[in-house]
Write a protein that holds these residues in place. Sequence first.
Motif, PDB file in Angstrom:
ATOM      1  N   MET A 101       0.850  -1.182   0.000  1.00  0.00           N
ATOM      2  CA  MET A 101       0.000   0.000   0.000  1.00  0.00           C
ATOM      3  C   MET A 101       0.895   1.245   0.000  1.00  0.00           C
ATOM      4  O   MET A 101       1.850   1.337   0.784  1.00  0.00           O
ATOM      5  N   HIS A 102       0.586   2.198  -0.872  1.00  0.00           N
ATOM      6  CA  HIS A 102       1.461   3.351  -1.038  1.00  0.00           C
ATOM      7  C   HIS A 102       0.701   4.494  -1.693  1.00  0.00           C
ATOM      8  O   HIS A 102      -0.419   4.328  -2.185  1.00  0.00           O
ATOM      9  N   TYR A 103       1.344   5.649  -1.720  1.00  0.00           N
ATOM     10  CA  TYR A 103       0.859   6.805  -2.472  1.00  0.00           C
ATOM     11  C   TYR A 103       1.796   7.046  -3.651  1.00  0.00           C
ATOM     12  O   TYR A 103       3.021   6.892  -3.515  1.00  0.00           O
ATOM     13  N   ASP A 104       1.256   7.444  -4.797  1.00  0.00           N
ATOM     14  CA  ASP A 104       2.099   7.912  -5.893  1.00  0.00           C
ATOM     15  C   ASP A 104       2.536   9.339  -5.556  1.00  0.00           C
ATOM     16  O   ASP A 104       1.697  10.194  -5.240  1.00  0.00           O
ATOM     17  N   VAL A 116      -7.907   0.320  -4.278  1.00  0.00           N
ATOM     18  CA  VAL A 116      -7.811   1.782  -4.252  1.00  0.00           C
ATOM     19  C   VAL A 116      -8.712   2.291  -3.135  1.00  0.00           C
ATOM     20  O   VAL A 116      -9.894   1.934  -3.076  1.00  0.00           O
ATOM     21  N   THR A 117      -8.153   3.105  -2.267  1.00  0.00           N
ATOM     22  CA  THR A 117      -8.906   3.648  -1.145  1.00  0.00           C
ATOM     23  C   THR A 117      -9.051   5.171  -1.308  1.00  0.00           C
ATOM     24  O   THR A 117      -8.400   5.777  -2.157  1.00  0.00           O
ATOM     25  N   ASN A 118      -9.887   5.771  -0.466  1.00  0.00           N
ATOM     26  CA  ASN A 118      -9.995   7.233  -0.470  1.00  0.00           C
ATOM     27  C   ASN A 118      -9.126   7.861   0.620  1.00  0.00           C
ATOM     28  O   ASN A 118      -9.275   9.042   0.923  1.00  0.00           O
ATOM     29  N   GLN A 119      -8.216   7.084   1.174  1.00  0.00           N
ATOM     30  CA  GLN A 119      -7.314   7.605   2.201  1.00  0.00           C
ATOM     31  C   GLN A 119      -6.231   8.456   1.568  1.00  0.00           C
ATOM     32  O   GLN A 119      -5.606   8.048   0.585  1.00  0.00           O
ATOM     33  N   ARG A 120      -5.987   9.637   2.130  1.00  0.00           N
ATOM     34  CA  ARG A 120      -4.975  10.552   1.620  1.00  0.00           C
ATOM     35  C   ARG A 120      -3.854  10.722   2.643  1.00  0.00           C
ATOM     36  O   ARG A 120      -4.049  10.513   3.840  1.00  0.00           O
ATOM     37  N   ALA A 121      -2.701  11.129   2.146  1.00  0.00           N
ATOM     38  CA  ALA A 121      -1.540  11.305   3.016  1.00  0.00           C
ATOM     39  C   ALA A 121      -1.802  12.381   4.053  1.00  0.00           C
ATOM     40  O   ALA A 121      -2.256  13.482   3.730  1.00  0.00           O
ATOM     41  N   ARG A 122      -1.536  12.039   5.301  1.00  0.00           N
ATOM     42  CA  ARG A 122      -1.613  12.982   6.415  1.00  0.00           C
ATOM     43  C   ARG A 122      -2.998  13.594   6.584  1.00  0.00           C
ATOM     44  O   ARG A 122      -3.141  14.695   7.104  1.00  0.00           O
ATOM     45  N   GLU A 123      -4.025  12.891   6.096  1.00  0.00           N
ATOM     46  CA  GLU A 123      -5.402  13.344   6.267  1.00  0.00           C
ATOM     47  C   GLU A 123      -6.228  12.190   6.812  1.00  0.00           C
ATOM     48  O   GLU A 123      -6.951  11.521   6.063  1.00  0.00           O
ATOM     49  N   PRO A 124      -6.134  11.915   8.106  1.00  0.00           N
ATOM     50  CA  PRO A 124      -6.875  10.779   8.666  1.00  0.00           C
ATOM     51  C   PRO A 124      -8.380  10.934   8.480  1.00  0.00           C
ATOM     52  O   PRO A 124      -8.921  12.037   8.578  1.00  0.00           O
ATOM     53  N   LEU A 125      -9.028   9.813   8.171  1.00  0.00           N
ATOM     54  CA  LEU A 125     -10.466   9.796   7.936  1.00  0.00           C
ATOM     55  C   LEU A 125     -11.192   9.148   9.108  1.00  0.00           C
ATOM     56  O   LEU A 125     -10.697   8.169   9.673  1.00  0.00           O
ATOM     57  N   LEU A 135      -1.445  -3.259   9.924  1.00  0.00           N
ATOM     58  CA  LEU A 135      -0.799  -2.111  10.539  1.00  0.00           C
ATOM     59  C   LEU A 135      -0.874  -2.209  12.050  1.00  0.00           C
ATOM     60  O   LEU A 135      -1.790  -2.818  12.605  1.00  0.00           O
ATOM     61  N   THR A 136       0.095  -1.569  12.697  1.00  0.00           N
ATOM     62  CA  THR A 136       0.015  -1.473  14.153  1.00  0.00           C
ATOM     63  C   THR A 136      -0.913  -0.339  14.573  1.00  0.00           C
ATOM     64  O   THR A 136      -1.487  -0.360  15.661  1.00  0.00           O
ATOM     65  N   HIS A 137      -1.068   0.679  13.706  1.00  0.00           N
ATOM     66  CA  HIS A 137      -1.972   1.797  13.953  1.00  0.00           C
ATOM     67  C   HIS A 137      -2.259   2.473  12.614  1.00  0.00           C
ATOM     68  O   HIS A 137      -1.553   2.262  11.626  1.00  0.00           O
ATOM     69  N   ARG A 138      -3.293   3.278  12.559  1.00  0.00           N
ATOM     70  CA  ARG A 138      -3.767   3.811  11.284  1.00  0.00           C
ATOM     71  C   ARG A 138      -2.816   4.814  10.646  1.00  0.00           C
ATOM     72  O   ARG A 138      -2.896   5.062   9.455  1.00  0.00           O
ATOM     73  N   GLY A 139      -1.949   5.403  11.405  1.00  0.00           N
ATOM     74  CA  GLY A 139      -1.001   6.353  10.825  1.00  0.00           C
ATOM     75  C   GLY A 139       0.287   5.717  10.332  1.00  0.00           C
ATOM     76  O   GLY A 139       1.201   6.425   9.897  1.00  0.00           O
ATOM     77  N   GLN A 140       0.371   4.395  10.362  1.00  0.00           N
ATOM     78  CA  GLN A 140       1.635   3.725  10.048  1.00  0.00           C
ATOM     79  C   GLN A 140       2.071   3.936   8.601  1.00  0.00           C
ATOM     80  O   GLN A 140       3.261   4.084   8.336  1.00  0.00           O
ATOM     81  N   VAL A 141       1.124   3.934   7.656  1.00  0.00           N
ATOM     82  CA  VAL A 141       1.515   4.092   6.246  1.00  0.00           C
ATOM     83  C   VAL A 141       2.231   5.416   6.049  1.00  0.00           C
ATOM     84  O   VAL A 141       3.298   5.480   5.416  1.00  0.00           O
ATOM     85  N   ASP A 142       1.662   6.506   6.596  1.00  0.00           N
ATOM     86  CA  ASP A 142       2.295   7.805   6.459  1.00  0.00           C
ATOM     87  C   ASP A 142       3.683   7.810   7.116  1.00  0.00           C
ATOM     88  O   ASP A 142       4.642   8.351   6.551  1.00  0.00           O
ATOM     89  N   ASP A 150       5.697   5.276   7.569  1.00  0.00           N
ATOM     90  CA  ASP A 150       6.629   4.473   6.773  1.00  0.00           C
ATOM     91  C   ASP A 150       7.129   5.229   5.551  1.00  0.00           C
ATOM     92  O   ASP A 150       8.315   5.156   5.185  1.00  0.00           O
ATOM     93  N   MET A 151       6.237   5.962   4.902  1.00  0.00           N
ATOM     94  CA  MET A 151       6.588   6.593   3.612  1.00  0.00           C
ATOM     95  C   MET A 151       7.235   7.955   3.756  1.00  0.00           C
ATOM     96  O   MET A 151       8.038   8.358   2.907  1.00  0.00           O
ATOM     97  N   PHE A 152       6.890   8.685   4.828  1.00  0.00           N
ATOM     98  CA  PHE A 152       7.299  10.090   4.883  1.00  0.00           C
ATOM     99  C   PHE A 152       8.222  10.435   6.043  1.00  0.00           C
ATOM    100  O   PHE A 152       8.510  11.580   6.286  1.00  0.00           O
ATOM    101  N   LYS A 153       8.687   9.402   6.760  1.00  0.00           N
ATOM    102  CA  LYS A 153       9.568   9.701   7.901  1.00  0.00           C
ATOM    103  C   LYS A 153      10.929  10.145   7.417  1.00  0.00           C
ATOM    104  O   LYS A 153      11.354   9.811   6.315  1.00  0.00           O
TER     105      LYS A 153
END
Length: 286
Positions: free
Chosen positions: A99-102, A139-148, A274-281, A283-286
């Motif tokens: 799972m990732h963002y372009d 494909v999800t409607n989840q956006r980077a740094r915008e928790p839903l 995931l361990t928590h919902r913010g994990q994708v962000d 992982d990708m943006f740290k």
Amino acid sequence: EGFRVRALDGALPAALVEEVRQRLGADSSYWPAHRYDEEDVAFYSHVHRLGQEAHIVDQLIEALRPALAAVAPEVAEQATMAEWWVHRRRRDQWHGHPMHYDTDELTLRTSRGACVRHPAISTVVYLCDDTERFGPTLVTNQRAREPLPQDHEVAVLVRPRLGRILFFDGGYLHGALPGRPWLASPDESGERLNLMVGWWTCPISPSPASETPQPLMEVDAGAAWVRSLGLAEPSSTVGAGAGAQVPLKAVRPIWADVPRARASGKPFAGRFFLTHRGQVDEDMFK
């Protein structure tokens, strides 16, 4: 409502799709030229200058533009550049795609995650047919740094079909789910092969052609892999219709809580657990 995902069948010339599939087959010089199967190679991509055709992938991207105009006319009108890359999975590589963002990877890297930009529209062109060996695109409607809120989450699953086009908002979280190879026929010979295209409407600076794979590379028309891809005959680039919209069923929520496991062993790959919902962000943006 407002979930920007569309899939079309029959909107590309069938002969052109088949030629691209063959020329990007397992024995194509494209793969070793970019060290595709080497584990230490990070994401790389190429630039397509709109209206220019140096090889058959350029021709396919140009053939996508009428479908883009039908699905997202404002993006088709404002697009300044297309970014493309290809993914191939062998029979034994059924584990999906994380799972990732372009993103604008060059800016993301140089800013160390501080600046995140996405293409206006992302596109998948399936150069293969469906099989249980490989999973669908999610494909999800989840956006980077915008928790839903959980009740606002929504996603779709899209199965491959040769020549199918999937368009979605370039800021959406997406990936490919693992397959179920135990359900596939033992004598099945297929691989997963997809062309990805990001349509950029904001100013973006490509990098020079390079032997070291990197994001947003210009194409060296004299490179051996470019000459090997070649151009299709003009007769192969015509014959597509408007395309038929593929019905897509929305599913929700995206994530579901599961009982917490003991903190032992290796973490799951692919960001499917995931361990928590913010994990994708993280992982990708740290």
